[in-house]
Write an enzyme that holds these catalytic residues in place. Structure first.
Site, PDB file in Angstrom:
ATOM      1  N   SER A 119      -0.574  65.864   7.090  1.00 41.76           N
ATOM      2  CA  SER A 119      -1.776  65.182   6.628  1.00 41.76           C
ATOM      3  C   SER A 119      -2.866  66.208   6.292  1.00 41.76           C
ATOM      4  O   SER A 119      -2.662  67.085   5.461  1.00 41.76           O
ATOM      5  CB  SER A 119      -2.219  64.181   7.698  1.00 41.76           C
ATOM      6  OG  SER A 119      -3.238  63.337   7.253  1.00 41.76           O
ATOM      7  N   HIS A 144       0.645  62.888   2.940  1.00 43.26           N
ATOM      8  CA  HIS A 144       0.570  61.450   2.687  1.00 43.26           C
ATOM      9  C   HIS A 144      -0.839  61.099   2.231  1.00 43.26           C
ATOM     10  O   HIS A 144      -1.729  61.948   2.196  1.00 43.26           O
ATOM     11  CB  HIS A 144       0.996  60.626   3.907  1.00 43.26           C
ATOM     12  CG  HIS A 144       0.090  60.747   5.095  1.00 43.26           C
ATOM     13  ND1 HIS A 144       0.347  60.144   6.301  1.00 43.26           N
ATOM     14  CD2 HIS A 144      -1.093  61.413   5.283  1.00 43.26           C
ATOM     15  CE1 HIS A 144      -0.612  60.405   7.164  1.00 43.26           C
ATOM     16  NE2 HIS A 144      -1.495  61.173   6.568  1.00 43.26           N
TER      17      HIS A 144
END
Length: 217
Positions: A119, A144
């Site tokens: 992330s 993501h």
């Protein structure tokens, strides 16, 4: 990003780990003509221009990293800074504070993934100086889209939804610049959690090289 951070905490006994939050931090004793001086291990490594991001990205960890980046720039604006990352990600806003400071200061920031960069952790890993972004061979990298929750009146939820979409577009654009991938592919590849091996991360452009020994740096 909170969803994956919660998963990470569960995998580590429900607690977040940062250098400042460890139960025991080793001390290093140095001797000189003036006598002995004790440092905690992270302060000693800071003297070698090494900064660590361990655990979730939040306001506290971002504040520490930003302060160290600015301090090392003031110490020597022409010498590289090494930024070691082992993080499941976290707050986009806190991560962007680190990202902007990395771009703002004069020294090159070399990044190295040790364990996991997911992330916002992966975003910061890719934000290092091109040619100086590394990963260890068994590390994992995950990208993501940003996530978040909203409550309140419909208008409040609409405002939060627009903010998340704006953040997604901004993050995708920056990630495209740092990886060399088309922004359209970034948008597709970040639709869900997208885990990569060290070699996959090199092919994708998130890092430049897999390191297996110190001699390769």
């Amino acid at each position: 990003m909170q969803r994956f951070t919660d998963f990470y905490a569960a995998m580590h006994g429900g607690s977040s780990v940062t250098p400042t939050g460890l139960g025991y931090i080793p001390m290093v004793i140095e001797q000189s003509g003036r006598g002995e001086r004790a440092y905690d291990i992270y302060s000693r490594l800071l003297r070698e221009r090494l900064i660590f991001l361990v655990g979730p990205v939040n306001d506290n960890t971002a504040n520490l990293v930003v302060a160290q980046l600015l301090f090392l720039e003031s110490e020597n604006p022409d010498k590289d800074i090494s930024f070691y990352i082992n993080s499941p990600g976290g707050s986009v806003y806190a991560g962007m504070a680190i990202y902007d400071t990395m771009q703002f200061i004069k020294p090159d920031v070399s990044t190295l993934c040790t364990g996991l960069a997911a992330s916002m952790g992966a975003f910061l890993l890719a934000a290092g100086k091109k040619g100086k972004r590394f990963t260890l061979p068994n590390s994992r990298i995950m990208i993501h889209q940003p996530s978040g929750g909203a409550q309140g009146q419909a208008s409040d939820i609409q405002i939060q939804a627009r903010e998340i979409l704006d953040l997604r577009e901004r993050l995708n654009r920056i990630l495209a610049e740092n990886t060399g991938q088309p922004v359209e592919r970034i948008a597709v590849d970040t639709e869900r959690d997208n885990f990569m091996s060290a070699e996959d991360a090199v092919s994708y452009g998130l890092v430049d090289k897999v390191l297996t020994s110190r001699a390769q740096t």
